[in-house]
Design an enzyme around this catalytic site. Structure first.
Site, PDB file in Angstrom:
ATOM      1  N   HIS A   1       4.745  -4.765  -5.900  1.00  0.00           N
ATOM      2  CA  HIS A   1       4.550  -3.137  -5.967  1.00  0.00           C
ATOM      3  C   HIS A   1       4.174  -3.134  -4.397  1.00  0.00           C
ATOM      4  O   HIS A   1       4.829  -2.485  -3.662  1.00  0.00           O
ATOM      5  CB  HIS A   1       3.459  -2.896  -6.808  1.00  0.00           C
ATOM      6  CG  HIS A   1       3.074  -1.469  -6.652  1.00  0.00           C
ATOM      7  ND1 HIS A   1       1.692  -1.015  -6.786  1.00  0.00           N
ATOM      8  CD2 HIS A   1       3.791  -0.139  -6.527  1.00  0.00           C
ATOM      9  CE1 HIS A   1       1.602   0.231  -6.513  1.00  0.00           C
ATOM     10  NE2 HIS A   1       2.683   0.643  -6.276  1.00  0.00           N
TER      11      HIS A   1
ATOM     12  N   HIS B   1      -3.292  -2.782  -8.068  1.00  0.00           N
ATOM     13  CA  HIS B   1      -3.162  -1.667  -9.073  1.00  0.00           C
ATOM     14  C   HIS B   1      -2.593  -2.165 -10.442  1.00  0.00           C
ATOM     15  O   HIS B   1      -2.147  -1.391 -11.033  1.00  0.00           O
ATOM     16  CB  HIS B   1      -1.800  -0.821  -8.476  1.00  0.00           C
ATOM     17  CG  HIS B   1      -2.152  -0.347  -7.057  1.00  0.00           C
ATOM     18  ND1 HIS B   1      -1.464  -0.995  -5.819  1.00  0.00           N
ATOM     19  CD2 HIS B   1      -3.069   0.577  -6.478  1.00  0.00           C
ATOM     20  CE1 HIS B   1      -1.826  -0.536  -4.687  1.00  0.00           C
ATOM     21  NE2 HIS B   1      -2.651   0.588  -5.250  1.00  0.00           N
TER      22      HIS B   1
END
Lengths: 174, 831
Positions: free
Chosen positions: A105, A124
């Site tokens: 990510h 995250h």
């Protein structure tokens, strides 16, 4: 150079590992390579991946994890012997796998949570399943964790290629 | 998807866009360049101006993930690379992508990938399957059928079910054209919105109270003392609102902003209250970010939100934490008096009401007390707590739509939490918004179109950009109607094949008289619904036309066109215009200028023509609804990029000025300009009879909804291996002990069945759900959750209780082949 010392040189301790992965990872010069092979099976066809010893098979007990860098010093990875057979696992019981630990990510280093059997990103919270090829379980990454291709040569566990693109790279070998 | 995406060259064309998926509307940048002219890794040789000879750093770096690149072919045959990356400059997502947005490039049409499944030209089924026809033939036949129906049975015999949203599904442009066609053109009241059986607001109660559905700015989530989230799972379904705006509040990153905004006011890291029967990833991540002591998860029994919210409201009142000044100044006081008497039952002893709430909801008294304290206890003498109240489908599609929404709006008004920084009473939202249409000609409660279809009152049914066979309630019955009622029309089309269109109409009308129904389906892909259509119309998608939409904080942006639609596909607005033109011609030939004039003014030449046409209904004053965009042009939006402007806009010296926060001026959309409490007869209404009979008869509650990876009916994602591979069939989360009792293991094929229908799914044992509860992925093409949902709707609003289905579960067999590679690790672990 003995195999053991090679392992020690390539395997990073946890502190180094985080240092490498949280800073700008370029500039760590002189990653030792045992040899440069022709393109590894399943790897990006135009790239030549090094063959690198990561561990001794005889020393890999279930639950063992070994940090290392592959295919270059800016690419921290983790070798794991899982308690169960894994997709594309190597070894007699197919339990040995390795992945880039840079989350696909935003590049934060994932860490292995043995209790849950998953790799979790602290930024995250993307989570990945090491027994299923590093597939995303839930989270915001858009690809599986790049899998370090392994092979067993006698007692040696060697990294020979990478399947998938490592975060921050436009090619795995810069 | 290549393992090594190419770098865009310096001369790559650049476009601004916004993700086509969820309501958050993250900003993205598009780079397009001819194949063979890739950029290089040196900073001077690529469009980013960055040195790719070294790895990009975590968080701050620019990285083209493999799914962010694809190759496309334009209509002139030219081949291009396209890279779509999140925009760091966008105030919404600040460079973050979600799992869905990071795959935007993969959704583009390519003749060489699975997206080649797109509908590329109109199709007509004349009894031998759907075969290509030209646009002229399609619109001529379709318009003649519609005209014959309107003339014989009246406009209400033309039924429609259409998108009403923004993002990939619509935009101001397509919504305006659809509304103009059906409401001022055809004039039908037999209309319904993509996900439900009627044409109605999902939050009528908020509207009646004078509130717009989206009151706050995302900034308010960074400023709030407490964020209340009811019936929503923002980590998975409003991802970057949660990660970029709520999490910084929970982990203290926004403390500086709070101190700067609220000078002299005590501030602290935020707290979060999550009302959800499941322990979701939102709960897990919020706890990791804030610490367990600052997150309150109220794991209620199904449909009992309303009892919980009213119990919290009652406590607020008992402790005198309500905002008397706000209520006196900004609400109709007499509505508060009615609200406290009936909804909050102030005439009943407090203990009795709370005992009822505890028994019904399964939440403890202590938790209700904590919730009341976190929402409304003053931070210091005379300083009110700032609470942001959010809700979505768990509440909207819960027990009683109208009373549910009235309950959360009431709690917000009671505590004065709207129109101020750090507050709001808002939907979290599912899709983006772009509701710009002429008024719906019908009344409230709106007509139930699904039932009108089943009863045979609908002679032509036009379904656009949605897939009711997968998503509506009692879905099997609707599909059966499409099959049975479509057949006579198909026979008429077969019998008249080759004749001029005008000569075919009598046979088609005979088929309609005999119970037939002409089905038109307009979409970008073939779906479970389009396969039953007589006429299929191929639409352009996101990226193939310019469109505009607003996100969950009313942020209006331009989503630029950067490639051609495939084949002969055209934008939805252009399809509506084609039919309008043809209908006008037919009525003029008929010497019926009155009817012909209903289809005037469809002479748009471009996307922006439609946008500007729609804009003229707004005055640019503070009476405009939240979508009002007075003074906005495409040129201005191009300049404003991915930040855009927050609607409604008003003109100040002819310059459009946006609105950060609604109701900040104290104005509410009622006749008095003050907000209204909506009283309910009692704090807890109990289950509707149809729901209660299922609840008593079947063992498991079948909660249902979306998951992180997937968007809606998977219309794109079913063709994209990374997404489809994670959920090759619907997953059914069930408690591990329930699964063990039934001999069900991870990935096993299970059947979920009740008196409405059945669904096959893969079992996903998980402690996210309590015993007796389950959660089923909705809208997966291999299993429609709607098959299980009873046809009960809230009689006040015609909104279904999609979340209120009960069924039995049994094991059918081991994991199917394509499920064997799926991970069944927990989906709610964050540390």
């Amino acid at each position: 150079m003995s195999n053991e010392s090679k392992r020690t040189r390539h395997a990073l301790n946890r502190r180094d590992f985080l240092k490498v992965s949280s800073g700008c990872m370029a500039g760590v010069a002189g990653v030792p390579m045992l040899s440069v092979s022709s393109p590894a099976l399943g790897a990006t066809p135009t790239s030549a991946y090094p063959v690198m010893e990561v561990a001794r098979l005889s020393e890999l007990k279930p639950g063992t994890t070994i940090p290392f860098a592959y295919p270059g010093p800016s690419s921290p990875a983790l070798l794991m012997r899982l308690p169960e057979a894994a997709r594309d696992g190597v070894g007699k019981d197919s339990t040995i796998v390795a992945f880039s630990i840079l989350c696909t990510h935003k590049g934060c280093p994932v860490s292995y949570k043995a209790e849950q059997g998953m790799l979790i990103c602290p930024c995250h919270w993307s989570t990945f399943d090491p027994a299923k090829g590093g597939d995303l379980i839930i989270g915001q990454a858009s690809s599986s964790l790049p899998r370090i291709e392994l092979r067993i040569e006698g007692d040696k566990v060697q990294a020979v290629g990478v399947e998938g693109l490592i975060y921050g790279h436009h090619t795995n070998i810069l | 998807m290549r393992n090594t995406p190419p770098l865009p060259p310096v001369k790559a064309r650049r476009y601004t866009t916004v993700c086509q998926f969820c309501v958050v509307g993250c900003g993205y940048k598009v780079y397009k360049w001819p194949q063979g002219r890739d950029g290089g890794p040196k900073a001077a040789n690529n469009a980013f101006g960055l040195d790719f000879t070294r790895p990009q750093p975590p968080m701050a770096g620019e990285w083209i993930a493999p799914n962010m690149h694809t190759q496309v072919v334009d209509r002139d045959g030219s081949r291009h690379n396209v890279v779509i990356v999140p925009d760091r400059a966008c105030v919404v997502n600040k460079g973050l992508s979600s799992v869905r947005g990071a795959g935007l490039a993969q959704t583009l049409y390519s003749p060489e990938r699975a997206t080649r499944a797109r509908l590329t030209q109109p199709l007509l089924d004349q009894g031998d399957g759907q075969k290509p026809v030209g646009w002229d033939e399609a619109s001529d036949l379709g318009a003649r059928v519609l005209k014959a129906i309107i003339d014989r049975w009246g406009p209400d015999a033309v039924g429609m079910k259409f998108f009403d949203h923004g993002g990939g599904g619509g935009g101001f442009e397509n919504n305006w054209a659809v509304g103009r066609f059906f409401f001022t053109g055809v004039g039908t009241r037999t209309a319904s919105i993509h996900n439900r059986p009627a044409y109605n607001s999902e939050v009528h109660a908020a509207g009646d109270a004078g509130l717009v559905p989206l009151t706050n700015s995302y900034l308010d989530a960074q400023l709030a003392d407490t964020i209340l989230v009811v019936g929503a799972n923002p980590y998975e379904t409003q991802t970057n609102y949660f990660l970029e705006h709520m999490v910084p509040n929970l982990n203290g990153t926004s403390m500086g902003l709070k101190q700067a905004t609220f000078d002299g006011e005590p501030v602290d890291r935020g707290r979060m209250i999550i009302v959800d029967p499941r322990r979701t990833m939102t709960v897990a991540t919020a706890e990791t970010a804030a610490g367990r002591d600052r997150v309150l998860h109220l794991q209620i029994e199904p449909g009992t939100d309303i009892a919980l919210l009213n119990a919290i409201g009652r406590l607020v009142l008992e402790y005198r934490w309500h905002d008397v000044a706000f209520m006196r100044e900004r609400t109709e006081w007499q509505t508060f008096e009615a609200f406290q008497r009936s909804t909050l039952a102030v005439d009943r002893p407090l203990e009795q009401m709370l005992e009822d709430a505890v028994r019904v909801t399964g939440v403890t008294r202590e938790q209700i007390e904590t919730a009341a304290r976190w929402i409304a206890e003053p931070k210091a003498p005379g300083i009110r707590r700032r609470t942001l109240l959010h809700y979505e489908k768990g509440l909207i599609w819960g027990l009683k739509n109208y009373q549910n929404i009235a309950a959360i709006v009431g709690l917000g008004l009671l505590t004065g939490n709207v129109g101020k920084p750090g507050t709001g009473i808002s939907r979290l939202g599912g899709h983006q918004e772009a509701y710009v249409r002429p008024p719906y000609p019908g009344r409230r409660p709106a007509l139930n179109v699904d039932e009108a279809v089943r009863r045979g009152e609908v002679k032509a049914f036009w379904v656009g950009g949605c897939n009711p066979v997968l998503t509506t309630l009692r879905a099997e019955a609707l599909e059966q109607s499409l099959v049975e009622r479509g057949e006579p029309v198909r026979r008429a089309l077969a019998a008249t094949r080759g004749r001029p269109a005008g000569q075919r109409i009598p046979a088609i009308v005979d088929a309609l008289k005999a119970g037939g129904m002409f089905l038109i389906a307009q979409d970008i892909y073939p779906t479970a619904t389009t396969r039953h259509a007589h006429l299929v119309l191929s639409a352009a998608q996101w990226g193939e036309m310019n469109l505009t939409s607003i996100n969950g904080e009313r942020r209006l942006r331009l989503y630029e066109r950067f490639m051609d639609p495939p084949g002969e596909a055209i934008p939805d607005w252009a399809i509506m215009a084609r039919f309008a033109h043809r209908l006008r011609e037919l009525y003029l030939q008929d010497r019926n200028p009155l009817a012909a004039n209903r289809f005037l003014d469809f002479d748009w030449k471009s996307d922006e023509d439609v946008f500007i046409d729609a804009r003229y209904q707004f005055k640019g004053t503070n009476t405009d609804p939240m979508e009002g965009y007075a003074g906005i042009t495409y040129d201005l939006l191009r300049k404003l990029g991915t930040d855009g402007i927050q609607t409604p806009t008003r003109l100040v010296n002819r310059i459009p000025v946006g609105t950060v926060r609604m109701h900040e001026d104290g104005h509410f959309y009622t006749s008095t300009g003050k907000a209204r409490f909506i009283p309910a007869p009692r704090p807890w209404p109990g289950y509707a009879a149809k729901v209660e009979s299922q609840r008593k008869r079947y063992r498991f509650w079948i909660n249902n909804g979306r998951v992180n990876h997937l968007w809606q009916t998977l219309y794109h994602h079913r063709y994209l291996p990374f997404y489809q591979g994670r959920y090759p069939m619907p997953c059914l989360e069930m408690h591990p002990e329930d699964a063990t009792e039934l001999g069900i293991g991870p990935g096993d094929r299970v059947e979920i069945s009740n008196d409405m229908g059945k669904v096959e799914a893969m079992a996903y044992p998980s402690d996210a759900v309590k015993r007796g509860h389950t959660f089923l992925l909705f809208g997966q093409p291999r299993g429609a959750a709607g098959n299980l949902v009873p046809d009960h709707v809230d009689p006040k609003t015609t909104i279904p209780s999609y979340k209120q289905a009960w069924a039995d579960v049994k094991r059918l067999g081991p994991p199917p082949e394509d499920v064997k590679g799926v991970s069944f690790r927990p989906r709610n672990v964050a540390s």
